[in-house]
Scaffold this motif. Structure first.
Motif, PDB file in Angstrom:
ATOM      1  N   ARG A   4       0.911  -1.209   0.284  1.00 44.44           N
ATOM      2  CA  ARG A   4      -0.103   0.088  -0.126  1.00 44.44           C
ATOM      3  C   ARG A   4       1.150   1.200   0.300  1.00 44.44           C
ATOM      4  NH1 ARG A   4      -2.021   3.128  -2.344  1.00 44.44           N
ATOM      5  NH2 ARG A   4      -3.490   4.916  -1.347  1.00 44.44           N
ATOM      6  N   TRP A   5       2.011   1.781   0.369  1.00 44.23           N
ATOM      7  CA  TRP A   5       2.607   2.254   0.962  1.00 44.23           C
ATOM      8  C   TRP A   5       3.285   2.592  -0.425  1.00 44.23           C
ATOM      9  CZ3 TRP A   5       4.105   6.243   3.948  1.00 44.23           C
ATOM     10  CH2 TRP A   5       5.546   7.289   3.381  1.00 44.23           C
ATOM     11  N   HIS A   7       2.494   1.885  -3.780  1.00 43.09           N
ATOM     12  CA  HIS A   7       1.158   2.745  -4.111  1.00 43.09           C
ATOM     13  C   HIS A   7       1.201   3.869  -3.439  1.00 43.09           C
ATOM     14  CE1 HIS A   7       0.596  -0.977  -6.470  1.00 43.09           C
ATOM     15  NE2 HIS A   7       0.043  -2.023  -6.322  1.00 43.09           N
ATOM     16  N   ALA A   8       0.527   4.231  -2.542  1.00 39.14           N
ATOM     17  CA  ALA A   8       0.687   6.033  -1.926  1.00 39.14           C
ATOM     18  C   ALA A   8       1.615   6.311  -2.769  1.00 39.14           C
ATOM     19  CB  ALA A   8       1.028   5.627  -0.835  1.00 39.14           C
ATOM     20  N   LEU A   9       2.579   6.024  -2.517  1.00 40.12           N
ATOM     21  CA  LEU A   9       3.793   7.010  -3.410  1.00 40.12           C
ATOM     22  C   LEU A   9       4.078   7.017  -5.075  1.00 40.12           C
ATOM     23  CD1 LEU A   9       7.366   5.684  -1.343  1.00 40.12           C
ATOM     24  CD2 LEU A   9       6.160   7.912  -1.254  1.00 40.12           C
ATOM     25  N   GLU A  11       1.262   7.001  -6.205  1.00 43.50           N
ATOM     26  CA  GLU A  11       0.136   7.827  -6.516  1.00 43.50           C
ATOM     27  C   GLU A  11       0.340   9.250  -6.756  1.00 43.50           C
ATOM     28  OE1 GLU A  11      -3.021   6.397  -3.918  1.00 43.50           O
ATOM     29  OE2 GLU A  11      -2.863   4.661  -4.921  1.00 43.50           O
ATOM     30  N   GLU A  12       1.328   9.986  -5.784  1.00 40.43           N
ATOM     31  CA  GLU A  12       1.330  10.604  -4.615  1.00 40.43           C
ATOM     32  C   GLU A  12       2.711  11.378  -6.267  1.00 40.43           C
ATOM     33  OE1 GLU A  12       1.589  14.470  -3.382  1.00 40.43           O
ATOM     34  OE2 GLU A  12       0.978  12.868  -3.024  1.00 40.43           O
ATOM     35  N   GLU A 115       5.162   9.085   6.961  1.00 43.58           N
ATOM     36  CA  GLU A 115       3.785   8.900   6.865  1.00 43.58           C
ATOM     37  C   GLU A 115       3.282   9.849   5.856  1.00 43.58           C
ATOM     38  OE1 GLU A 115       2.638   7.808  11.667  1.00 43.58           O
ATOM     39  OE2 GLU A 115       4.007   6.002  10.907  1.00 43.58           O
ATOM     40  N   ALA A 118       1.446   9.010   2.399  1.00 34.55           N
ATOM     41  CA  ALA A 118      -0.085   8.715   2.736  1.00 34.55           C
ATOM     42  C   ALA A 118      -1.043   8.554   3.210  1.00 34.55           C
ATOM     43  CB  ALA A 118       0.228   7.143   2.220  1.00 34.55           C
ATOM     44  N   ALA A 121      -1.903   6.563   6.924  1.00 33.71           N
ATOM     45  CA  ALA A 121      -0.536   5.338   6.973  1.00 33.71           C
ATOM     46  C   ALA A 121       0.411   5.738   8.239  1.00 33.71           C
ATOM     47  CB  ALA A 121       0.780   5.727   6.278  1.00 33.71           C
TER      48      ALA A 121
END
Length: 134
Positions: A4-5, A7-9, A11-12, A115, A118, A121
């Motif tokens: 998930r982390w 994927h969040a990076l 996306e960002e 954190e 995300a 997180a």
């Protein structure tokens, strides 16, 4: 989770606000970056086994100022004070060698656990670093 982390990076990194920053970062990297040392970095010989170490003892009051007073006065962290000291040392070194450049490129490594990147997180139960270079 690490998944998930990651994927969040991703996306960002493709968010419109981040993409809008690209010209600014490219401009910051344009100035020349004169070598700090006697020669440019050489990956073949600049390895751990050729490293020299310099150890410096700092009095407790100086350490206390770096860890508490400085961050409080300037609303930053310990790293900010150390980077400011490095910048001053580079300026002094360059001035002594008549190198006229007002910027320097510094590469830092971090733990990668910001954190706030995300939403929601919680990395407190995750083992290891997510090493980042900035």
């Amino acid at each position: 989770s690490m998944r998930r982390w990651a994927h969040a990076l991703v996306e960002e990194s493709s968010a419109p606000a981040r993409l809008a920053e690209l010209p600014m970062w490219q401009a910051l990297l344009q100035p020349p970056d004169p070598v700090v040392g006697l020669r440019p970095f050489n990956a073949a010989i600049d390895v751990g086994s050729t490293l020299d170490r310099v150890e410096v003892s700092v009095p407790a009051p100086v350490t206390a100022s770096l860890l508490t007073t400085l961050p409080t006065l300037f609303h930053g962290g310990v790293e900010d004070g150390l980077l400011a000291a490095l910048a001053l040392a580079v300026c002094r070194w360059r001035r002594a060698r008549q190198v006229s450049e007002s910027s320097t490129l510094i590469q830092l490594e971090g733990h990668g656990r910001q954190e706030q990147i995300a939403a929601g997180a919680d990395l407190s139960r995750t083992v290891g670093w997510f090493t980042t270079v900035l």
